[in-house]
Scaffold this motif. Structure first.
Motif, PDB file in Angstrom:
ATOM      1  N   TRP A  33     -90.480 -47.652 -30.904  1.00 41.46           N
ATOM      2  CA  TRP A  33     -89.119 -47.149 -30.747  1.00 41.46           C
ATOM      3  C   TRP A  33     -88.208 -47.695 -31.848  1.00 41.46           C
ATOM      4  O   TRP A  33     -87.413 -46.957 -32.424  1.00 41.46           O
ATOM      5  CB  TRP A  33     -88.558 -47.519 -29.372  1.00 41.46           C
ATOM      6  N   LEU A  37     -86.265 -45.270 -34.476  1.00 38.97           N
ATOM      7  CA  LEU A  37     -84.802 -45.231 -34.526  1.00 38.97           C
ATOM      8  C   LEU A  37     -84.280 -45.709 -35.876  1.00 38.97           C
ATOM      9  O   LEU A  37     -83.351 -45.124 -36.445  1.00 38.97           O
ATOM     10  CB  LEU A  37     -84.217 -46.066 -33.390  1.00 38.97           C
ATOM     11  N   MET A  79     -83.071 -51.595 -26.985  1.00 40.12           N
ATOM     12  CA  MET A  79     -82.690 -51.263 -28.350  1.00 40.12           C
ATOM     13  C   MET A  79     -81.213 -51.593 -28.567  1.00 40.12           C
ATOM     14  O   MET A  79     -80.363 -51.235 -27.743  1.00 40.12           O
ATOM     15  CB  MET A  79     -82.928 -49.785 -28.637  1.00 40.12           C
ATOM     16  N   SER A  99     -77.999 -47.729 -25.604  1.00 36.37           N
ATOM     17  CA  SER A  99     -77.705 -46.880 -24.443  1.00 36.37           C
ATOM     18  C   SER A  99     -76.206 -46.766 -24.169  1.00 36.37           C
ATOM     19  O   SER A  99     -75.775 -45.871 -23.455  1.00 36.37           O
ATOM     20  CB  SER A  99     -78.420 -47.411 -23.207  1.00 36.37           C
ATOM     21  N   TRP A 117     -83.744 -41.438 -26.987  1.00 30.82           N
ATOM     22  CA  TRP A 117     -83.638 -42.747 -26.345  1.00 30.82           C
ATOM     23  C   TRP A 117     -83.013 -42.618 -24.954  1.00 30.82           C
ATOM     24  O   TRP A 117     -83.487 -43.205 -23.988  1.00 30.82           O
ATOM     25  CB  TRP A 117     -82.853 -43.720 -27.217  1.00 30.82           C
ATOM     26  N   TRP A 120     -85.603 -41.203 -22.605  1.00 32.63           N
ATOM     27  CA  TRP A 120     -86.588 -42.241 -22.255  1.00 32.63           C
ATOM     28  C   TRP A 120     -86.053 -43.096 -21.111  1.00 32.63           C
ATOM     29  O   TRP A 120     -86.750 -43.344 -20.126  1.00 32.63           O
ATOM     30  CB  TRP A 120     -86.874 -43.077 -23.500  1.00 32.63           C
TER      31      TRP A 120
END
Length: 127
Positions: A33, A37, A79, A99, A117, A120
Motif C-alpha cells: 500500500w 500510494l 497510512m 483516511s 484506500w 480498503w
C-alpha cells in the motif's frame, strides 16, 4: 461487516497491483500500500484534513497541502501523509492519517488512489 459494496475493479487493482506479492504478511501488505500510494499520489495537492477532536468527538476541518507520504516506517499500521497548512514552512509539517484526508484539488490518478484506500478501509480489510 463491510459498509461498502464489493467493487470488482478495485478488488482486481488491489490484488494485482497493490498487495500482489504480500500473501498474509502484514508488513508486506502495508509496504505494498505504501509504495502504491507513494507512486500514485501526485503531490502536492490541496485537501481538507477532517480530524476528530478527542474531547468532544466533533470533526474539525482544516485546509492543508499534502506534501507526500510520511516515512515508510511510520506506515506499518496505517497510512500517513505529511501535510502543511497553506503558507506554512518546513517547521509546520504534520503527519495526518490518510483516511482523514479529502482532496480538494487533485488529479484523477490521485483521487483514484485515495478512493482505493478509503474502499480498503470501508471493506474492513486489514494489513
Amino acid at each position: 461487516m463491510p459498509n461498502v459494496e464489493r467493487d470488482e475493479t478495485r478488488e482486481q487493482r488491489i490484488e494485482t497491483e497493490i498487495i500482489v506479492d504480500a500473501g498474509n504478511d502484514k508488513e508486506e501488505r502495508a509496504m505494498g500500500w505504501y509504495y502504491y500510494l507513494d507512486d500514485t499520489l501526485n503531490v502536492p495537492f490541496l485537501a481538507k484534513w477532517k480530524k476528530k477532536v478527542r474531547k468532544t468527538g466533533a470533526i474539525e476541518e482544516k485546509e492543508v497541502e499534502v506534501l507526500g507520504m510520511a516515512p515508510d516506517e511510520d506506515c506499518l499500521r496505517d497510512m500517513f501523509v505529511d501535510v502543511v497548512y497553506p503558507g506554512g514552512n518546513d517547521e509546520d509539517v504534520f503527519s495526518a492519517k490518510l483516511s482523514e484526508i479529502e482532496a480538494i484539488d487533485a488529479d484523477e490518478e490521485t483521487l483514484e488512489a485515495l478512493a482505493d484506500w478509503q474502499y480498503w478501509l470501508a471493506r474492513g480489510y486489514k494489513f
